[in-house]
Design an enzyme around this catalytic site. Structure first.
Site, mmCIF file in Angstrom:
data_model
loop_
_atom_site.group_PDB
_atom_site.id
_atom_site.type_symbol
_atom_site.label_atom_id
_atom_site.label_comp_id
_atom_site.label_asym_id
_atom_site.label_seq_id
_atom_site.Cartn_x
_atom_site.Cartn_y
_atom_site.Cartn_z
ATOM 1 N N GLY A 46 29.848 57.236 34.570
ATOM 2 C CA GLY A 46 30.800 56.474 34.617
ATOM 3 C C GLY A 46 31.776 56.814 34.199
ATOM 4 C CD GLU A 47 33.364 60.792 30.181
ATOM 5 O OE1 GLU A 47 33.655 61.985 31.147
ATOM 6 O OE2 GLU A 47 33.228 60.620 29.410
ATOM 7 C CG HIS A 138 49.540 34.343 38.558
ATOM 8 N ND1 HIS A 138 48.821 33.366 39.920
ATOM 9 C CD2 HIS A 138 48.997 33.311 37.509
ATOM 10 C CE1 HIS A 138 48.251 32.195 39.388
ATOM 11 N NE2 HIS A 138 48.279 32.337 38.275
ATOM 12 C CE LYS A 202 45.286 23.633 39.853
ATOM 13 N NZ LYS A 202 44.603 24.673 40.959
ATOM 14 N NE ARG A 204 43.267 26.193 36.190
ATOM 15 C CZ ARG A 204 42.767 26.718 37.507
ATOM 16 N NH1 ARG A 204 41.516 27.449 37.122
ATOM 17 N NH2 ARG A 204 43.477 26.387 37.995
ATOM 18 C CG ASP A 230 47.168 29.470 44.610
ATOM 19 O OD1 ASP A 230 47.988 29.583 44.659
ATOM 20 O OD2 ASP A 230 45.734 28.352 44.323
ATOM 21 C CG ASP A 234 38.859 34.622 41.922
ATOM 22 O OD1 ASP A 234 37.118 34.958 42.229
ATOM 23 O OD2 ASP A 234 38.539 34.819 40.820
#
Length: 326
Positions: A46-47, A138, A202, A204, A230, A234
């Site tokens: 994985g390197e 964000h 909303k 959460r 937004d 996701d």
């Protein structure tokens, strides 16, 4: 005051990671240049190995990398690319991360939580980055996490321009999916001719990721075309729930607009069946064919990135790209 001046022949180099080559190639076309040849591969464990195929000594290097899943792999690849350019004596290194990694983890919501967005900024700095360029962070506070210039680009002009053509003369309401994005919704409203605002209330559970419940809408939406905005989508649960709330409140149509199409499963299925007239996103992240659906519109972010890169390289004004508002 007397000054010394030197004739410096600046050269721009655009390098790309492997996460989203289509975007990098389009940015290169917009700049009328070619991508730096790179050798990149993974070892069996994985390197990641990267090496530039040409010298970058004394050049201004822009390293563009998208961060889709698996995000950690692509972040590590970009960090290694920055390190390799630093050790190859690049004059200045700019990280171009259209979708900033770990942007949602920008503060402590509970005790013992990390601020991972700050950690990412520190990693970029330690690796050797002199500057960061990103699109629709964000939260704006992330700009302060990096000890150096940060170019915060906005996709609102691009998205709003498309939506203006779609809605025509319809009565429009701009809807924020929560109270936290009302300021961004105000910018949208200005772009759409002073449209009224609404927001979806909303709740959460902070202990459960990717889960929020849309409850009710505050604002004038009955009989109107609602533009639900937004920064990212996701899993699509929140935004799909907001569409249902708006429809139940009498909205004529709902158009979803977001910059970053993360589209973790089952987002594509939820968005395709949520009842929205159109879902408009940009290509800051690659969207495979399996996650595309008939009502999805993907706008290219490459011209904006190319213009910003050109302004930075020529020591111009990135703010000028947004009518002085950045």
């Amino acid at each position: 005051m007397s000054e010394l001046s030197y004739n410096v022949d600046k050269k721009l180099v655009l390098a790309s990671g492997r996460a989203h080559p289509e975007l990098a190639e389009e940015v290169a076309r917009c700049l009328n240049t070619e991508l730096l040849p790179m050798s990149a591969y993974d070892f069996a464990n994985g390197e990641i190995y990267v090496r530039s195929g040409e010298s970058v000594r004394g050049k201004e290097v822009f390293i563009i990398q998208a961060h889709p899943a698996p995000l950690n792999n692509w972040l590590m690849e970009q960090l290694i690319m920055v390190d390799s350019m630093k050790r190859a004596s690049a004059r200045r290194i700019t990280v171009v991360a259209p979708f900033y990694p770990y942007a949602r983890q920008d503060k402590k919501g509970r005790g013992r939580e990390p601020i991972s967005a700050r950690l990412v900024a520190d990693l970029y700095k330690t690796a050797g980055a002199d500057r960061i360029m990103s699109v629709d962070l964000h939260t704006a506070q992330i700009q302060g996490f990096f000890d150096g210039p940060v170019d915060h680009l906005f996709a609102i002009p691009l998205l709003a321009g498309h939506i203006r053509k779609v809605v025509g003369d319809d009565a429009v309401t701009v809807v924020s999916p929560d109270t936290g994005r009302v300021r961004v919704a105000e910018q949208w409203a200005e772009r759409l001719g002073g449209a009224p605002l609404a927001f979806v209330h909303k709740s959460r559970d902070l202990t459960v990721p990717n889960q929020a419940v849309s409850k009710t809408v505050v604002g004038q939406v009955a009989g109107r075309t609602c533009v639900l905005i937004d920064d990212m989508i996701d899993t699509g649960g929140t935004i799909a729930g907001a569409v249902r709330v708006l429809k139940d409140a009498g909205a004529k149509d709902v158009i979803i607009a977001a910059t970053h199409a993360v589209f973790s499963d089952p987002a594509a299925e939820r968005l395709a069946n949520c009842g929205a007239r159109e879902v408009v996103v940009t290509d800051t992240l690659p969207i495979p064919a399996a996650k595309r659906f008939p009502t999805l519109t993907v706008l290219s972010i490459a011209p904006l990135l190319a213009r910003a890169i050109k302004e930075v390289f020529e020591d111009g004004s990135v703010t000028s790209l947004f009518d002085g508002n950045a």
